[in-house]
Design an enzyme around this catalytic site. Structure first.
Site, PDB file in Angstrom:
ATOM      1  N   SER A 141       0.781  -0.858  -0.063  1.00  9.48           N
ATOM      2  CA  SER A 141       0.140   0.229  -0.006  1.00  9.48           C
ATOM      3  C   SER A 141       0.277   1.255   0.047  1.00  9.48           C
ATOM      4  O   SER A 141       2.503   1.019   0.912  1.00  9.48           O
ATOM      5  CB  SER A 141      -0.744  -0.085   1.514  1.00  9.48           C
ATOM      6  OG  SER A 141      -1.530   1.516   1.692  1.00  9.48           O
ATOM      7  N   TYR A 154      -1.985  -0.493  10.595  1.00  9.55           N
ATOM      8  CA  TYR A 154      -2.541  -0.746   9.043  1.00  9.55           C
ATOM      9  C   TYR A 154      -0.922  -0.714   8.617  1.00  9.55           C
ATOM     10  O   TYR A 154       0.247  -1.588   7.194  1.00  9.55           O
ATOM     11  CB  TYR A 154      -3.243  -0.430   8.529  1.00  9.55           C
ATOM     12  CG  TYR A 154      -3.415  -0.544   6.882  1.00  9.55           C
ATOM     13  CD1 TYR A 154      -4.056  -1.966   6.940  1.00  9.55           C
ATOM     14  CD2 TYR A 154      -2.937   0.541   6.130  1.00  9.55           C
ATOM     15  CE1 TYR A 154      -4.242  -2.334   5.173  1.00  9.55           C
ATOM     16  CE2 TYR A 154      -3.605   0.482   4.625  1.00  9.55           C
ATOM     17  CZ  TYR A 154      -3.605  -0.956   4.070  1.00  9.55           C
ATOM     18  OH  TYR A 154      -3.864  -1.601   2.959  1.00  9.55           O
TER      19      TYR A 154
END
Length: 238
Positions: A141, A154
């Protein structure tokens, strides 16, 4: 077809980015081994692939469970005889300040987002090393390249995936195995890694198909060439 006679394992394959990658890779000739936790979605994926003449093996399992990972890799080898491509896609995020995040939520994100990548890489690599070829694509990501408010854990798991990817690349490139991290920005899925009060315009963010097309590019470069780290952004998200 760009992936004719190739065998690809795709984790988190039942929805979103994973599903798009499985469908595109199958369209390009790959035999697909699809792993996810939702059995009905896996069956739907299998039906769609096989309706166009493709081959798809499905395995309902948890990427953070070592026995599930071992069994799915063994089943893939039994069914298809080899593994050419591994796409570590399974992952999720929880949008909360750290002080509100529970220890259980922390553990689950680390288990799925990072432990799962480690386990599949560990059990697939010996097969790739024996055949002296292979491609591993870790779907990370853009949050793995910068800090994101209210997504500290995250983001940390994706930083870990990027560091792991870079290190593994140096370990196995002598076996002609290419290892890459693909870091999308906002993608139109159930979970967007850019959240908050001013989200990007939905019709301008990346689609799962865009990420799948980029993964296909990584997987089909000439064997002498490797993309090791790629950030994929929306062109104009506002």
């Amino acid at each position: 077809m760009l992936l004719e006679n190739k065998v690809a394992i795709v984790t988190g394959a039942s929805r979103g980015i994973g599903r798009s990658i499985a469908l595109l890779f199958s369209k390009e000739g790959a035999k697909i081994s699809a792993i996810a936790r939702t059995e009905q979605d896996l069956k739907n994926l299998k039906d769609e692939i096989e309706s166009t003449g493709g081959k798809c093996l499905i395995f309902k399992g948890d990427v953070s469970d070592e026995n599930d990972v071992k069994k799915s890799v063994e089943k893939t080898i039994q069914e298809f005889g080899k593994i050419d491509i591994l796409v570590n896609n399974a992952g999720f995020g929880i949008y909360k300040p750290v002080v509100e995040l529970t220890t259980e939520e922390f553990d689950k994100m680390v288990a799925v987002n990072f432990r799962g990548v480690f386990l599949f890489t560990k059990y697939v690599l010996p097969h790739m090393m024996r055949q002296n070829s292979g491609v591993i694509i870790n779907i990370s990501s853009i949050a793995g390249t910068l800090g994101v408010r209210n997504m500290a854990v995250y983001a940390a798991t994706k930083w870990a995936v990027n560091g792991f990817t870079e290190s593994i690349m140096h370990e196995v490139r002598e076996y002609n195995i290419r290892v890459a991290s693909l870091c999308p920005g906002s993608v139109d899925t159930n979970f967007s890694n850019v959240a908050g009060s001013n989200p990007p315009t939905k019709d301008k963010v990346l689609k799962p198909e865009d990420v799948a097309q980029t993964a296909l590019l990584i997987a089909t470069l000439p064997e002498r060439a490797m993309l090791s780290h790629l950030i994929l952004r929306p062109t104009n998200p506002r």
